[in-house]
Design an enzyme around this catalytic site. Structure first.
Site, PDB file in Angstrom:
ATOM      1  N   PRO A 124       0.777  -1.249   0.000  1.00 26.00           N
ATOM      2  CA  PRO A 124       0.000   0.000   0.000  1.00 26.00           C
ATOM      3  C   PRO A 124       0.807   1.298   0.000  1.00 26.00           C
ATOM      4  CG  PRO A 124       0.004  -0.948   2.178  1.00 26.00           C
ATOM      5  CD  PRO A 124       0.715  -1.934   1.289  1.00 26.00           C
ATOM      6  N   CYS A 125       1.435   1.594  -1.118  1.00 21.49           N
ATOM      7  CA  CYS A 125       2.207   2.836  -1.228  1.00 21.49           C
ATOM      8  C   CYS A 125       1.299   4.068  -1.193  1.00 21.49           C
ATOM      9  CB  CYS A 125       3.062   2.828  -2.492  1.00 21.49           C
ATOM     10  SG  CYS A 125       2.170   2.571  -4.018  1.00 21.49           S
ATOM     11  N   HIS A 126       0.009   3.887  -1.443  1.00 22.16           N
ATOM     12  CA  HIS A 126      -0.930   5.020  -1.379  1.00 22.16           C
ATOM     13  C   HIS A 126      -1.099   5.543   0.050  1.00 22.16           C
ATOM     14  CE1 HIS A 126      -3.396   1.438  -0.634  1.00 22.16           C
ATOM     15  NE2 HIS A 126      -4.183   2.232   0.075  1.00 22.16           N
TER      16      HIS A 126
END
Length: 158
Positions: A124-126
């Site tokens: 989850p880089c967001h």
């Protein structure tokens, strides 16, 4: 390598697997998939990926239980492992990630590794934002980043 592509509520995705796990999961947008000639399209082998991502899109899944095989440098893989530890519905700054990997001065390098994440949403880089809480760059665009964070916030436990 094996691959599949399909439409999701968030857009068309491409998934690529090695014998060890998921190598790539990316949003295609309007572009054609970047598929190597030697890859075989095998939709049946991606049933778990499809199911888990659909559950995520409905707010029924908070983390993914898939074998992963992301390709990157040792530093990038360390950053990606730290990203997976950011709780669903929460955010962390690039500095937080740098501290988590015990390299507090590597904030810019963390940003670079975040940008190279091959496993969109699954890693989850967001969930990474600026230290001041601002929405920072995102490969899918800031609007999509806000949409993902809003989806998670809406379904996160109080």
């Amino acid at each position: 390598m094996e691959y599949d592509e399909w439409e999701t509520p968030l857009g068309r995705v491409l998934a690529v697997k090695s014998e060890r796990g998921l190598v790539r999961f990316s949003l295609l947008g309007n572009s054609e998939p970047d598929v190597d000639e030697g890859w075989a399209r095998r939709p049946a082998r991606f049933a778990d990926v499809r199911r888990q991502f659909a559950e995520y899109c409905r707010g029924k899944r908070r983390s993914f239980d898939l074998p992963l095989d992301p390709r990157g440098t040792a530093f990038q893989r360390k950053v990606w492992k730290a990203l997976v530890r950011i709780p669903y519905g929460a955010t962390a700054s690039y500095g937080d990630i740098a501290k988590a990997i015990r390299q507090p001065s590597a904030v810019r390098a963390v940003g670079g590794a975040n940008n190279k994440n091959p496993l969109w949403v699954i890693v989850p880089c967001h969930r990474v934002i600026g230290k001041d809480g601002s929405m920072t760059g995102y490969g899918g665009g800031i609007a999509l980043k806000r949409k993902l964070l809003a989806l998670e916030t809406r379904h996160a436990s109080p």
